[in-house]
Design a protein around this motif. Sequence first.
Motif, PDB file in Angstrom:
ATOM      1  N   ALA A  11      61.529 -39.495   5.568  1.00 30.40           N
ATOM      2  CA  ALA A  11      62.616 -39.211   6.503  1.00 30.40           C
ATOM      3  C   ALA A  11      63.931 -39.435   5.770  1.00 30.40           C
ATOM      4  O   ALA A  11      64.006 -40.298   4.913  1.00 30.40           O
ATOM      5  N   PRO A  12      64.982 -38.687   6.062  1.00 29.46           N
ATOM      6  CA  PRO A  12      65.049 -37.693   7.121  1.00 29.46           C
ATOM      7  C   PRO A  12      64.598 -36.297   6.673  1.00 29.46           C
ATOM      8  O   PRO A  12      64.559 -35.383   7.485  1.00 29.46           O
ATOM      9  N   LYS A  13      64.225 -36.153   5.380  1.00 32.20           N
ATOM     10  CA  LYS A  13      63.958 -34.800   4.879  1.00 32.20           C
ATOM     11  C   LYS A  13      62.632 -34.232   5.399  1.00 32.20           C
ATOM     12  O   LYS A  13      62.562 -33.130   5.912  1.00 32.20           O
ATOM     13  N   GLY A  14      61.600 -35.025   5.248  1.00 32.08           N
ATOM     14  CA  GLY A  14      60.287 -34.562   5.683  1.00 32.08           C
ATOM     15  C   GLY A  14      59.748 -33.444   4.812  1.00 32.08           C
ATOM     16  O   GLY A  14      60.306 -33.126   3.762  1.00 32.08           O
ATOM     17  N   GLY A  15      58.653 -32.836   5.212  1.00 29.97           N
ATOM     18  CA  GLY A  15      58.095 -31.676   4.504  1.00 29.97           C
ATOM     19  C   GLY A  15      56.810 -32.006   3.797  1.00 29.97           C
ATOM     20  O   GLY A  15      56.758 -32.930   2.994  1.00 29.97           O
ATOM     21  N   GLY A  41      50.269 -37.114  16.297  1.00 21.01           N
ATOM     22  CA  GLY A  41      51.717 -36.954  16.429  1.00 21.01           C
ATOM     23  C   GLY A  41      52.473 -37.744  15.360  1.00 21.01           C
ATOM     24  O   GLY A  41      53.553 -37.328  14.934  1.00 21.01           O
ATOM     25  N   THR A  42      51.914 -38.868  14.918  1.00 23.37           N
ATOM     26  CA  THR A  42      52.597 -39.668  13.886  1.00 23.37           C
ATOM     27  C   THR A  42      52.672 -38.873  12.579  1.00 23.37           C
ATOM     28  O   THR A  42      53.736 -38.781  11.966  1.00 23.37           O
ATOM     29  N   ASP A  43      51.525 -38.264  12.153  1.00 25.62           N
ATOM     30  CA  ASP A  43      51.540 -37.473  10.906  1.00 25.62           C
ATOM     31  C   ASP A  43      52.547 -36.339  11.013  1.00 25.62           C
ATOM     32  O   ASP A  43      53.327 -36.096  10.093  1.00 25.62           O
ATOM     33  N   ARG A  44      52.511 -35.653  12.144  1.00 25.39           N
ATOM     34  CA  ARG A  44      53.413 -34.494  12.290  1.00 25.39           C
ATOM     35  C   ARG A  44      54.870 -34.951  12.355  1.00 25.39           C
ATOM     36  O   ARG A  44      55.753 -34.279  11.835  1.00 25.39           O
ATOM     37  N   THR A 347      52.083 -28.711  10.392  1.00 29.31           N
ATOM     38  CA  THR A 347      53.326 -28.128  10.893  1.00 29.31           C
ATOM     39  C   THR A 347      53.120 -27.322  12.169  1.00 29.31           C
ATOM     40  O   THR A 347      54.069 -27.020  12.877  1.00 29.31           O
ATOM     41  N   LYS A 348      51.853 -26.977  12.444  1.00 26.62           N
ATOM     42  CA  LYS A 348      51.584 -26.215  13.669  1.00 26.62           C
ATOM     43  C   LYS A 348      50.555 -26.961  14.499  1.00 26.62           C
ATOM     44  O   LYS A 348      49.589 -27.507  13.959  1.00 26.62           O
TER      45      LYS A 348
END
Length: 362
Positions: A11-15, A41-44, A347-348
Motif C-alpha cells: 500500500a498505497p500502490k498495490g498491484g 477480501g484481505t488478499d484483494r 483483481t476480479k
Amino acid sequence: MGRVYSITSPAPKGGISYKQITVDYENMPVILKPIYTGICGTDRGIVKGSLNFAYCPLGYGDLALGHESICRVISAKSNKYGIRSGDIVVPIVRRPGQCLNCITGRSDNCSDGDKHEAGVTGMHGFMREEFGDSPEYLLKVSSDTMKEVGVLTEPLKNVEKAFEVYDLVSRRSISTDRFGSLSEKRAIIIGTGSEAFLYALKCRDYGFQTLITNRHPIDDLKMKFLDTAGVQFFDYTKEHRDESGWDLVIDTSGDPGTIMRFLRKTNNNGNVILFGTNGSAPATGIDGQDIDHIIERNIFLIGSVDGARVHYELALKDLERWNVQYGDKIKSLITHRYSPDDTSVFTKKDPLEIKSVIDWSK
Ligand code: DN4
Ligand code: BGC
Ligand code: ZN
Ligand code: ZN
C-alpha cells in the motif's frame, strides 16, 4: 523455488505481480507444499492497495501473498508437536511478538502491534510452490475428508474468535428469549462474501433467526445454500426486514454508511460485530441521536480481528460437524478453483464466488 504470488509495495500502490522472489526456507524444520490456498477480501484489498496495514517483510521489497491454506508436509525434522512427513496441516497466520498477550498464546489480541501475519504484515505468505515453517505454528488435520474444506479453517477461525467475544459481552444482560433460547432473536450479517457465509452458519448454530443482506440480489446457487442452512437473504436497497430490530449485527462490508444503517435498528442490549475492513470506503455522518441510540440501548460495539490456536481448533471441529450436518453442501462453499498460473482471481471477483481457491496440484 517454483511459483510464488507476490506483490510489490502493498500500500498505497498495490498491484499483483507474478515473479520469482527468493525466500530462503530450506533450513526451516518443516517443509510444506500447499494443497489449496484460499483467496479472500484481505488478499484483494492488499492487491488493490486499500489495506494500509499490509507491509513487506524486513529487508524485502515484495510480499509473498497467502494466509489461508491447507498443506502437505513434505519433510519434517523430529519435533515435539508430532508433525511428520505426509501430514496434512493448516498453518497459523499470526506470529507472536513480545507483548504479554503474544507470549501467552493470544497474539490475536496483541497489545503493541508488534506481531506479524503471513501474507499480510511483514511475513511471507503461503502462496508458494513450497515453503518452510516451524512445527509449533502448524495445526494437524487428522481426517482425510477435511483435505478440501479444511482450507476454510483459517477464515472460520476469525468467526470463532468473534463469537468468543460475543459470548463474553452478551453475558452483561439476559440475551436469550422467553424460551431461554435465541430462536426469537435476530442476527443480520452485512455482505455475502465467504466470511459472511461462515458467520451465517455460526449464527444458525447459536439458534438465531439469521438474515444476510447486500445492496444487490445474489445468484440461485448462493440462495440454495442459504436455504439449506435456514438463512434468509434480502437486498436492503429493495426490502426492509428490520421492523423488529436486530439483536446481533455482523458487518463484513467495512462500509460505514451501511453499518450505521443497521446499527440504527439495533435493539436494546444488542451487539454489533465490526469485522469488514475497507480503507477506501466513503465517510458517513454520525449525529447526536446515533450516539444517544447506542448509549440508551446499551449497544456494544465489538471490533474483532484474527483468532488464536484455540479458534483454529474450534473451526476444524465445526467444519467436521458441518460436513456431516450439511453433507456435500459444505464443499459447495468452494465455488472456484484456479490454477497457480492464473492471477486474475486477485483483481476480479466472479459474482458466483463464495470461496475461490488456488489448487496447487494444477
Ligand atoms: P469479501 O468477499 O470482499 O466480502 C465483503 C462483502 O461485503 C461482499 O459480499 C461485498 O459485496 C459486501 N459489501 C461491500 N460493500 C457493501 C455494502 N455497502 N453493503 C452491503 N454489502 C457490501 O471479503 P471476505 O468475505 O473475504 O471478508 C470480509 C471482510 O472482512 C473483508 O473486508 C476482509 O478484509 C475482512 N476480514 C477481516 C478479518 C479479521 O478481522 C479476517 C478476514 C477478513 P460485493 O461487493 O462482493 O457485491 O480477522
Ligand atoms: C486474516 C486474519 C488477519 C486479518 C488482518 C484476515 O484475512 O484471516 O488472520 O488478522 O486478515 O490482517
Ligand atoms: Zn482471508
Ligand atoms: Zn503482541
